[in-house]
Design an enzyme around this catalytic site. Structure first.
Site, short mmCIF file in Angstrom:
data_model
loop_
_atom_site.label_atom_id
_atom_site.label_comp_id
_atom_site.label_asym_id
_atom_site.label_seq_id
_atom_site.Cartn_x
_atom_site.Cartn_y
_atom_site.Cartn_z
N ASP A 104 43.02 -28.72 57.10
CA ASP A 104 41.61 -28.61 57.53
C ASP A 104 41.28 -27.14 57.71
O ASP A 104 42.11 -26.37 58.20
CB ASP A 104 41.45 -29.36 58.88
CG ASP A 104 40.02 -29.75 59.17
OD1 ASP A 104 39.77 -30.96 59.36
OD2 ASP A 104 39.15 -28.85 59.22
N ASN B 257 31.80 -27.50 47.65
CA ASN B 257 32.77 -27.96 48.64
C ASN B 257 33.26 -29.38 48.33
O ASN B 257 34.46 -29.65 48.34
CB ASN B 257 32.11 -27.93 50.02
CG ASN B 257 33.13 -27.94 51.13
OD1 ASN B 257 34.14 -27.24 51.05
ND2 ASN B 257 32.90 -28.75 52.14
N TYR C 136 24.07 -34.84 48.29
CA TYR C 136 25.28 -35.32 48.97
C TYR C 136 25.84 -36.54 48.24
O TYR C 136 27.02 -36.58 47.87
CB TYR C 136 24.96 -35.66 50.43
CG TYR C 136 26.07 -36.43 51.10
CD1 TYR C 136 27.33 -35.87 51.26
CD2 TYR C 136 25.88 -37.74 51.56
CE1 TYR C 136 28.36 -36.58 51.86
CE2 TYR C 136 26.89 -38.45 52.16
CZ TYR C 136 28.13 -37.87 52.31
OH TYR C 136 29.16 -38.57 52.88
N PHE D 117 29.63 -47.24 55.13
CA PHE D 117 28.23 -47.34 55.56
C PHE D 117 28.11 -46.47 56.82
O PHE D 117 28.45 -45.30 56.74
CB PHE D 117 27.82 -48.82 55.65
CG PHE D 117 27.52 -49.35 54.25
CD1 PHE D 117 28.52 -49.40 53.27
CD2 PHE D 117 26.24 -49.69 53.87
CE1 PHE D 117 28.23 -49.80 51.96
CE2 PHE D 117 25.94 -50.10 52.56
CZ PHE D 117 26.94 -50.14 51.61
N ARG E 34 11.96 -40.47 58.31
CA ARG E 34 12.70 -39.30 57.81
C ARG E 34 12.75 -39.39 56.29
O ARG E 34 13.08 -40.45 55.75
CB ARG E 34 14.11 -39.32 58.43
CG ARG E 34 14.95 -38.12 58.10
CD ARG E 34 16.18 -38.06 58.99
NE ARG E 34 17.10 -39.19 58.78
CZ ARG E 34 18.22 -39.39 59.47
NH1 ARG E 34 18.55 -38.53 60.43
NH2 ARG E 34 18.99 -40.41 59.23
#
Ligand code: UFG
Length: 341
Positions: free
Chosen positions: A31, A91, A140, A168, A281
């Protein structure tokens, strides 16, 4: 098995590392701690390294003698991906290219990959099963779908064994309250609802009350992070037995509206949630519910903590205990506890 866990200091990765250890596996976390937390690693061995460095990855695989990789490391904000698609493709997609190259070099041929419901885009039917068309509506989702394609091509060309797990709405915290969800900024519904109870934010905004749903608010399929962690271990062990590569949805199959989440938070906390109604949104589908029949059938997975109050209750216990990691690692503090030789 010896396993390298990229993103193992992140939300879902850290919960999975604990389950792996309980099952007798030997995970080592890889990480870069830009979004993960040293504290979330608990006492698991940690290599501070970056997916974008092939040297870091090959060094980590060599040192650990890993037989498989669980790949969680990624950026996961839909909104951020719209403004910074370059960062997401680099990334999430190019980083995974590096990982696949390093794995090939070290003859590591099993990979469990964190995919997402975002690979489907706007649902044309619900519940969504794995044969639903994949038409992501943001960078994304596309950065993750491209990885799914890469995995299939690597399977054909190089014999990679993979499991792509399409989550989900991951939610909740460990049952003992030691680790949980800590994003900065926090955009997810359940943490924000709980933050409004503790006063960390003044209120939670309900993003749209005019959806075509029974109470007018968005419906999502919330899945407990502990159940997600279990699914990763099942997928890994399936690959370990030489099981077929595949993509599986992970949800409970039951949708809950934003208002139901708020009511659940009020039940588990015995406190009132201050709310305001806001606009929808951009990019939010009204209803996202998974069919997880395939993973139930193929891997024998079933959610153990599927009811909403269990999920929200575990998140509340984590928030009550502080709900935040103290150590925000700076590059100077980021030291590996599993030296690369
Ligand atoms: N919501 C609010 N108020 C908030 C935050 C969220 O009403 O302050 C609503 C959203 O509109 C949505 C629901 O709560 O209807 C859940 O929102 P989250 O932000 O918690 O989760 P998303 O469904 O937007 O995102 C999840 C994953 C992403 C993934 C996406 C795929 O967290 O990683 O599903 O669609 F990309």
């Amino acid at each position: 098995m010896k396993i390298l866990v990229t993103g193992g200091a992140g939300y879902i990765g850290s919960h999975t590392v604990r389950v792996l250890r309980l099952r007798g596996h030997e995970p080592v976390i890889f990480d870069n701690l830009t979004r993960g937390h040293r504290e979330a690693a608990l006492d698991a061995p940690l290599i501070v390294g970056d997916l974008l460095s092939l040297d870091d990855l090959t060094g980590a695989l060599r040192t650990t003698g890993s037989e498989a990789v669980l790949h969680f490391a990624a950026f996961t904000y839909v909104g951020e991906s719209v403004g910074h698609p370059d960062v997401y493709y680099r990334n999430n997609t190019a980083g995974t290219m590096n990982l696949l190259e390093a794995m090939r070099k070290h003859k590591v041929s099993k990979l469990v990959f964190s995919s997402t419901a975002a690979v489907y885009g706007d649902p044309i039917r619900t519940p969504i099963d794995e044969s639903h068309p994949q038409s992501p509506v943001n960078p994304y989702g596309r950065s993750k779908l491209m990885v799914e394609w890469m995995l299939r091509d690597h399977q054909v060309a190089f014999g990679l064994g993979f499991a792509a797990l399409r989550y989900f709405n991951a939610a909740g915290a460990s049952l003992d309250g030691r680790i949980g969800e800590d994003h900065d900024p926090e955009t997810h519904l359940i943490p924000r609802v709980l933050m409004s109870i503790t006063g960390e934010i003044p209120e939670v905004t309900i993003l749209g009350t005019d959806w075509e749903t029974p109470d007018g608010t968005c419906i999502r399929d919330y899945i407990h992070v502990e159940d997600l962690a279990q699914a990763h271990v099942l997928a890994l062990e399936h690959l370990g037995r030489g099981g077929a590569s595949n993509a599986w949805n992970l949800g409970t199959g039951k949708g809950h509206s934003v208002k139901e989440v708020i009511q659940s938070a009020e039940r588990v906390s015995h406190r009132k949630v201050p709310t305001v109604s806001g606009a929808r949104r951009a990019g939010d589908p009204g209803v996202l519910v998974a069919s997880s029949d395939k993973i139930r059938k193929d891997l024998g997975w079933k959610p153990e903590h599927a009811d909403l109050d269990s999920i929200v209750g575990s998140a509340w216990r984590w928030i009550e205990k502080g709900g935040r990691y103290k150590n925000k690692a700076t590059p100077e503090e980021a030291q590996t506890t599993h030296p690369i030789r």
